[in-house]
Design a protein around this motif. Structure first.
Motif, PDB file in Angstrom:
ATOM      1  N   SER A 144      39.134 -11.220 -35.074  1.00  0.00           N
ATOM      2  CA  SER A 144      37.936 -11.072 -35.923  1.00  0.00           C
ATOM      3  C   SER A 144      36.694 -11.585 -35.207  1.00  0.00           C
ATOM      4  O   SER A 144      35.613 -10.987 -35.299  1.00  0.00           O
ATOM      5  CB  SER A 144      38.119 -11.817 -37.249  1.00  0.00           C
ATOM      6  OG  SER A 144      39.137 -11.227 -38.014  1.00  0.00           O
ATOM      7  N   TYR A 152      35.730  -9.027 -32.698  1.00  0.00           N
ATOM      8  CA  TYR A 152      35.077  -7.926 -33.411  1.00  0.00           C
ATOM      9  C   TYR A 152      33.607  -8.259 -33.688  1.00  0.00           C
ATOM     10  O   TYR A 152      32.711  -7.433 -33.466  1.00  0.00           O
ATOM     11  CB  TYR A 152      35.831  -7.658 -34.712  1.00  0.00           C
ATOM     12  CG  TYR A 152      35.278  -6.541 -35.563  1.00  0.00           C
ATOM     13  CD1 TYR A 152      35.785  -5.246 -35.464  1.00  0.00           C
ATOM     14  CD2 TYR A 152      34.250  -6.774 -36.481  1.00  0.00           C
ATOM     15  CE1 TYR A 152      35.279  -4.223 -36.252  1.00  0.00           C
ATOM     16  CE2 TYR A 152      33.736  -5.758 -37.268  1.00  0.00           C
ATOM     17  CZ  TYR A 152      34.264  -4.483 -37.151  1.00  0.00           C
ATOM     18  OH  TYR A 152      33.757  -3.466 -37.923  1.00  0.00           O
ATOM     19  N   ASP A 153      33.369  -9.486 -34.168  1.00  0.00           N
ATOM     20  CA  ASP A 153      31.995  -9.899 -34.469  1.00  0.00           C
ATOM     21  C   ASP A 153      31.117  -9.928 -33.218  1.00  0.00           C
ATOM     22  O   ASP A 153      29.941  -9.553 -33.257  1.00  0.00           O
ATOM     23  CB  ASP A 153      31.986 -11.281 -35.122  1.00  0.00           C
ATOM     24  CG  ASP A 153      32.466 -11.244 -36.567  1.00  0.00           C
ATOM     25  OD1 ASP A 153      32.411 -10.161 -37.167  1.00  0.00           O
ATOM     26  OD2 ASP A 153      32.891 -12.279 -37.081  1.00  0.00           O
ATOM     27  N   GLN A 162      30.350  -6.327 -32.334  1.00  0.00           N
ATOM     28  CA  GLN A 162      29.445  -5.763 -33.333  1.00  0.00           C
ATOM     29  C   GLN A 162      28.010  -6.241 -33.122  1.00  0.00           C
ATOM     30  O   GLN A 162      27.056  -5.447 -33.205  1.00  0.00           O
ATOM     31  CB  GLN A 162      29.919  -6.122 -34.736  1.00  0.00           C
ATOM     32  CG  GLN A 162      29.113  -5.455 -35.851  1.00  0.00           C
ATOM     33  CD  GLN A 162      29.624  -5.838 -37.220  1.00  0.00           C
ATOM     34  OE1 GLN A 162      29.784  -7.019 -37.522  1.00  0.00           O
ATOM     35  NE2 GLN A 162      29.901  -4.862 -38.057  1.00  0.00           N
ATOM     36  N   LEU A 190      33.445   1.109 -34.575  1.00  0.00           N
ATOM     37  CA  LEU A 190      34.154  -0.131 -34.268  1.00  0.00           C
ATOM     38  C   LEU A 190      35.306  -0.272 -35.257  1.00  0.00           C
ATOM     39  O   LEU A 190      35.141  -0.063 -36.457  1.00  0.00           O
ATOM     40  CB  LEU A 190      33.196  -1.318 -34.398  1.00  0.00           C
ATOM     41  CG  LEU A 190      33.444  -2.561 -33.546  1.00  0.00           C
ATOM     42  CD1 LEU A 190      33.567  -2.220 -32.076  1.00  0.00           C
ATOM     43  CD2 LEU A 190      32.336  -3.567 -33.763  1.00  0.00           C
ATOM     44  N   LYS A 204      39.188  -2.615 -35.952  1.00  0.00           N
ATOM     45  CA  LYS A 204      40.201  -3.614 -35.585  1.00  0.00           C
ATOM     46  C   LYS A 204      41.581  -3.036 -35.838  1.00  0.00           C
ATOM     47  O   LYS A 204      41.813  -2.390 -36.870  1.00  0.00           O
ATOM     48  CB  LYS A 204      40.043  -4.883 -36.430  1.00  0.00           C
ATOM     49  CG  LYS A 204      38.988  -5.844 -35.986  1.00  0.00           C
ATOM     50  CD  LYS A 204      39.036  -7.131 -36.774  1.00  0.00           C
ATOM     51  CE  LYS A 204      38.755  -6.926 -38.243  1.00  0.00           C
ATOM     52  NZ  LYS A 204      38.677  -8.192 -38.993  1.00  0.00           N
ATOM     53  N   VAL A 224      40.426  -4.420 -30.538  1.00  0.00           N
ATOM     54  CA  VAL A 224      39.198  -3.936 -31.151  1.00  0.00           C
ATOM     55  C   VAL A 224      38.830  -2.662 -30.407  1.00  0.00           C
ATOM     56  O   VAL A 224      38.703  -2.654 -29.177  1.00  0.00           O
ATOM     57  CB  VAL A 224      38.050  -4.959 -31.063  1.00  0.00           C
ATOM     58  CG1 VAL A 224      36.787  -4.382 -31.688  1.00  0.00           C
ATOM     59  CG2 VAL A 224      38.420  -6.264 -31.755  1.00  0.00           C
TER      60      VAL A 224
END
Length: 438
Positions: free
Chosen positions: A198, A201-202, A205, A217, A219, A224
């Motif tokens: 996560s 991912y952040d 992003q 995008l 997960k 990712v």
């Protein structure tokens, strides 16, 4: 102690919710009531809302959260821009699922117990609101991910249908796309690793969001998946653009996800959305083969792979038969010392350069010549024949590739058999679980 004040705070927050306020208004209400700066983040410390006047701290920015030295229970040091602030940290969670963190900035020393009591009494309202937002996001992601799953696994055959459906999420599949896969190495299911994914991912992003709303995008377990729209331009320009994004991501990974490695693979560009699954599969192959390509760094392009990309998906038995036909006699003669096999592989990896090979093996050139002559006799080949050289190189690539795939399969099997307790107890690099005592 503080019971009356705690009830006042709860009433104030409930009134905020009843009158249509959301997470932002809840944060502002708490901040006004306790007269402290308040920050609320997601599980990977990306800011959702903040009442600090710090202009460099905006929703979407990431906090650096550090333990105090010496450590103080419930307290951390947060870096907001270039400013360091001490804060009380409260984990917001429900049914063992971490939803985010609440930080009370500059709590001082005298109000410590009061602030802990007040924020603990109020946390349920924050959890309820964050759950509601998470459920709304999950509903949207469910339909979005189902579409992307079909797209990345080649289950869709109509380009016009894909283009029209993609417009619902602002994606323009009328232009070419390329897929890059970021994979957390040594990922273990049922551990804290999903928080690290996560966080990854952040990071991605935050870097790609300002570029183009058509960026995709997603997960998926340890991955990712990033699908980038690429303008029609020279291949060198495409690669420079993708490199810029990957390098920015890896730089932030080094800062925020400590002691863990992220590998990156990129597929080729495809003009038709029905062909995009090929770019995804190529990116996954590039990630897996990057383990074999020593000295190439964390970033691998499928287009830059050599014969490995052909061999990777080839029939294992056929590859083994080829390998044995080429090298079995040498290995049989060389069982004791294994020096001839090592000498031949070094000779090939140094482009058949006698001097460079001798230096690498700490051998006198004449000793190396003797070994190479012995190899020629055992295999009944001429090491000056180009076709023989190519066959030997492929045989060694097969040897390492099969060994790698067997090791990968064994790792997956061991992970699946690992006890749940052992997985949960596994230490991770980035997410300390700060909890304030009630």
């Amino acid at each position: 102690m503080y019971i009356e004040e705690s009830l006042q705070l709860q009433n104030k927050l409930l009134t905020t919710l009843v009158t249509g306020g959301g997470l932002k208004e809840l944060v502002e209400s708490l901040s006004n009531f306790i007269e402290k700066g308040v920050i609320i983040t997601n599980p990977s410390y990306r800011v959702l809302h903040s009442t600090l006047s710090n202009e460099s701290l905006k929703p979407g920015d990431s906090l650096d959260v550090l333990a105090l030295n010496p450590p103080v229970p419930g307290r951390v040091l947060i870096l907001a821009g270039e400013e360091g602030l001490e804060a009380l940290a409260l984990e917001l969670s429900h049914d063992s699922k971490r939803l985010g963190f609440l930080f009370i900035c500059n709590p001082g020393t005298d109000d410590d117990h009061r602030l802990k009591v007040l924020t603990h009494q109020a946390r349920n309202l924050y959890v309820i609101e964050m759950q509601k937002q998470e459920e709304l996001l999950e509903t949207g992601r469910h339909y979005q991910d189902a579409f992307l799953f079909d797209l990345f696994y080649g289950n869709m055959e109509d380009n016009e249908d894909i283009i029209s459906r993609a417009r619902l999420w602002g994606w323009d599949f009328a232009q070419p796309y390329v897929v890059t896969v970021f994979e957390l190495e040594d990922y273990e299911a049922y551990s804290e690793d999903h928080y690290l994914v996560s966080s990854l991912y952040d990071i991605i992003q935050s870097i790609v969001q300002p570029l183009d709303r058509s960026v995709i995008l997603m997960k998926k377990n340890e991955e990712v998946i990033l699908a980038l729209p690429i303008e029609e331009k020279k291949r060198r320009d495409d690669k420079a653009f993708i490199n810029m994004i990957i390098n920015q991501v890896l730089a932030q990974v080094d800062e925020r996800i400590v002691s863990r490695r992220v590998r990156v693979g990129t597929g080729r560009k495809y003009d038709q959305p029905t062909e995009l699954f090929r770019s995804y599969q190529e990116a996954k192959v590039a990630v897996k083969l990057s383990v074999l390509l020593k000295g190439k760094g964390n970033m691998t392009y499928f287009r830059d792979l050599g014969v490995e990309r052909i061999l990777y998906n080839h029939d294992k038995q056929e590859l083994l038969e080829f390998y044995r036909e080429i090298l079995a006699d040498l290995e049989a003669q060389d069982k004791q010392k294994n020096e001839l096999v090592e000498t031949l592989e070094n000779y090939l990896s140094h482009h058949c350069d006698l001097k460079a090979t001798a230096t690498a093996l700490f051998l006198h050139p004449n000793s190396l010549r003797y070994r190479l002559k012995r190899i020629e006799e055992i295999l009944d080949v001429n090491l000056e024949d180009f076709d023989i050289i190519v066959a030997l190189i492929i045989a060694f690539k097969i040897k390492h590739l099969i060994g790698f795939k067997e090791k990968l399969s064994a790792t997956i099997y061991r992970s699946s058999k690992m006890s749940a307790l052992a997985i949960v107890m596994r230490p991770v690099g980035y997410y300390p679980l700060w909890r304030m005592e009630s």
